[in-house]
Motif scaffolding. Sequence first.
Motif, PDB file in Angstrom:
ATOM      1  N   TYR A   1       0.850  -1.193   0.000  1.00 25.66           N
ATOM      2  CA  TYR A   1       0.000   0.000   0.000  1.00 25.66           C
ATOM      3  C   TYR A   1       0.888   1.246   0.000  1.00 25.66           C
ATOM      4  O   TYR A   1       1.829   1.329   0.797  1.00 25.66           O
ATOM      5  N   PRO A   2       0.603   2.205  -0.861  1.00 22.93           N
ATOM      6  CA  PRO A   2       1.376   3.456  -0.798  1.00 22.93           C
ATOM      7  C   PRO A   2       1.087   4.156   0.524  1.00 22.93           C
ATOM      8  O   PRO A   2      -0.053   4.144   1.010  1.00 22.93           O
ATOM      9  N   SER A   3       2.100   4.740   1.092  1.00 13.89           N
ATOM     10  CA  SER A   3       1.930   5.385   2.395  1.00 13.89           C
ATOM     11  C   SER A   3       2.489   6.798   2.357  1.00 13.89           C
ATOM     12  O   SER A   3       3.536   7.047   1.754  1.00 13.89           O
ATOM     13  N   PRO A   4       1.825   7.741   3.024  1.00 20.03           N
ATOM     14  CA  PRO A   4       2.366   9.107   3.070  1.00 20.03           C
ATOM     15  C   PRO A   4       3.708   9.176   3.789  1.00 20.03           C
ATOM     16  O   PRO A   4       4.461  10.129   3.579  1.00 20.03           O
ATOM     17  N   THR A   5       4.025   8.172   4.601  1.00 21.76           N
ATOM     18  CA  THR A   5       5.335   8.195   5.274  1.00 21.76           C
ATOM     19  C   THR A   5       6.481   8.046   4.280  1.00 21.76           C
ATOM     20  O   THR A   5       7.619   8.444   4.582  1.00 21.76           O
ATOM     21  N   GLN A   6       6.208   7.503   3.104  1.00 17.99           N
ATOM     22  CA  GLN A   6       7.272   7.367   2.108  1.00 17.99           C
ATOM     23  C   GLN A   6       7.806   8.717   1.634  1.00 17.99           C
ATOM     24  O   GLN A   6       8.940   8.811   1.166  1.00 17.99           O
ATOM     25  N   LEU A   7       6.997   9.743   1.775  1.00 19.74           N
ATOM     26  CA  LEU A   7       7.440  11.070   1.357  1.00 19.74           C
ATOM     27  C   LEU A   7       8.553  11.604   2.257  1.00 19.74           C
ATOM     28  O   LEU A   7       9.319  12.480   1.852  1.00 19.74           O
ATOM     29  N   THR A   8       8.650  11.080   3.456  1.00 18.61           N
ATOM     30  CA  THR A   8       9.694  11.529   4.380  1.00 18.61           C
ATOM     31  C   THR A   8      10.783  10.480   4.590  1.00 18.61           C
ATOM     32  O   THR A   8      11.865  10.813   5.085  1.00 18.61           O
TER      33      THR A   8
END
Length: 822
Positions: free
Chosen positions: A417-424
């Motif tokens: 699942y794509p996660s917004p934590t990947q942006l950081t």
Amino acid sequence: MHRSRLALTTFAACLPLTALSLVHIHGRDLNAPLLDSYDYIVVGCGISGLVVTNRLSEDPSVSVLCIEAGDPDQYEPIIQNPVYVGADIGGIYDWLLSTTPQTQLDGAPRPMPQGKVLGGGSILNAMCWNRGGQDDYNAWAALGNPGWDWEGMLPYFIKSETYTPVYSAEIAREYSINYNPLVHGTSGPVQVSYPRFFYPQSTNLFAALNYLGVPTQYDPNDGSSAGAAFVPTDLDPVNQTRSDARRTYYDPYVSRPNFHVITGQHVTRILIEGVESNFVVDNPTPGGNEDGNGLNGVTSNEGFGFGPGGSTPALENNTTAPLFRRQSPEASNLRITGVEFAARASDARTSVTATREVIIAAGALHSAQLLQLSGIGPSSLLDSFDIPIALDLPGVGNNLQDHCLVGTFYPYNNASYPSPTQLTTNATYNAAAELEYNTFKTGPWTAGSPNALAFNPLPLITNNSASILSGADDQDPAEFLPAGLDPTLVAGYTLQKESLVRRLAETNVASYEIINNNAGSLTLAVMHPFSRGQCYIRSPDPFEPPNIDPRWLTNPVDRQVLIEALLFNRQILATPAMLPLQAAQFVPTVDDDEEALNRIINTGIRTEFHPSGTCAMLPLEQGGVVDSRLRVYGAQNLRVVDAGIFPMIPAAHLQAVVYAVAEKAADIIKADNFGVSTAAPSSSSASASSLVASLSAGSSTSSALSSPTSSSATAESESSTLASSSILYSIKRSDRINTLPIQLFNNSKYGIRFIRFVLRSQHRAFEWPVEPQQSECGGIAICIVIHRPETNIDTHQYRRHDLIQPAEFVLLAQLVSAADII
């Protein structure tokens, strides 16, 4: 327009040199002069202030000034790009306020972020756009506020927005995004739309809630607000940037000549005719808190914006004694003459005059503070700081409500699942997302707002709801309120508590919110709190932040709601729809008992950034501060327009509500100033030497025009202007009376017409009611009988918006030489 005769003193001469560099007058040259006076002065240029200023300045014949303590943003990416939602909290556009130590929790203070910037909270907030339930506003009306129910608010929700449906029918079906076009705007200033990226975890959550009996809302903005919902955001659908109050209500109108905004100026008090100020309020206070900011994140009882040797001189050094007290709002009719302001605490104060109204729109915390500094508030509080009491209004600063929240941590471990934590955590992923955003305005950078939410009714998540609400019903209303409250505040809270108990027993009224970040946080926020707090000045120094005591969870019902919500989170994570996400239950753990949950609550409680209720729109006998037309009790030309007027906080993120309240307020202010003659200042009462003009509404009043009228008769007639067919006003003669036309207006609210002109000496508009004469004019015109000085009584017909020349006014008393009508 009356501005032509104002002394346009160069503003640079009005300010100390240290403050001059901080003054920004937008839309004009930096050194352009302020007017000596304005028809309206608005304090605070956040959402409500900019809306009201914009709408009032639509009338080119009035002048409006909005004063903002913060500076304008510079269109930084951290403000505009949705990926950075929340990153600017604690930065240069934040007041950096803190609460008092929350002894009912863990004894520590909490940050209380508030926008200090042109555009206010709309610059800092999480961009969620929802309105709450119909029941929220019907409850407002039931508490004594006619016209503030759902039907009264809906036109203003619609007026404020341009709603763009989600861009894809497939996405709409997958994420249950529906809308009712009858409740959405298509031409309002704020762009309301959806991101160009959706995290699939949202569908897991909605399916889990449905599995447990919590429905998905059809349209979260149609007034049926209970259940799961993917709420829209204040997002431009084309460029995918924040659509805030500055960019929607100010920037497009920057060239409007009567719309003045000044930034970097802190309003220190309201000027009240006949009432002086405390020495510290009214004078520079060098050596302490210079900018009015707090110290966000402090962890002790000291500070919150001041330190040892702070800016407040010892009270015994004061040389100004209180003049007098007007303790009873019922017996008072204070006139507000303007405001005083300064860029910094050590700067000399500058004042500007308001000829019609002062509108306070500084937010629930600072509006209460400003009223108290100006002598309007609880008398015991003002006494303690030797502030002269203009109005004893116990409600000012009381009834503080907020959506308190507690965070959870259930990180999802399914990497598919794509996660917004990947942006950081993944620089490559973030770089690709940034490139996609900058190139196409799509992708994860558009999806910063946590807008897959749920507003859950208590009966749908626990079998204990009846017991919890029964306990609330049995409470003594004063049991969990601050000690020593005025009886009117207890009376008002009694009715609020009854409303909450009744409504929260329903299955279509939200008791709390789930804020889903799609990474494993299901944060919980109380939506209809029973707890009430206070916001009081801590010093007569206007640059000292107020004492903010939200008193979260002091009423045990709110804590019980959070306990049940934490337990319900466990049920959500255990559903078939959520199991594939592989959540790890760290905070709280899967087996934490109630004692452990209470520890998590005590240490984890924070604000959802929604303080409200401190200047409540309630009857005076219920602890109200403003009436249903937002007028401060006991003052004739002072209003409050911001979240402080909410009698009870709605189950919503508040920005859409504040926009609508401000839109409605603007219409109220226009009607009150357009449909009813503005009262003259008490210092300008009628005298024997005044010139009296009378305008009749029909031939039946011809006898009133046949002889001069004394000033005493004038005063008597002014007390019943709308009821009388012959309206008399005290004005002065002008040599220019023949040169400037007077406009005939229609006002459907009162069912009557008005003739409008401006008195230069009082810098305000006056209107005469004129009744339609159906029999003589056939219903298509207004029949006016006017006694001309040089002729007998004459009858004229005017259609709506025809111009009536001032020469047609009859002069009925001794003329004076002052040229005053323009």
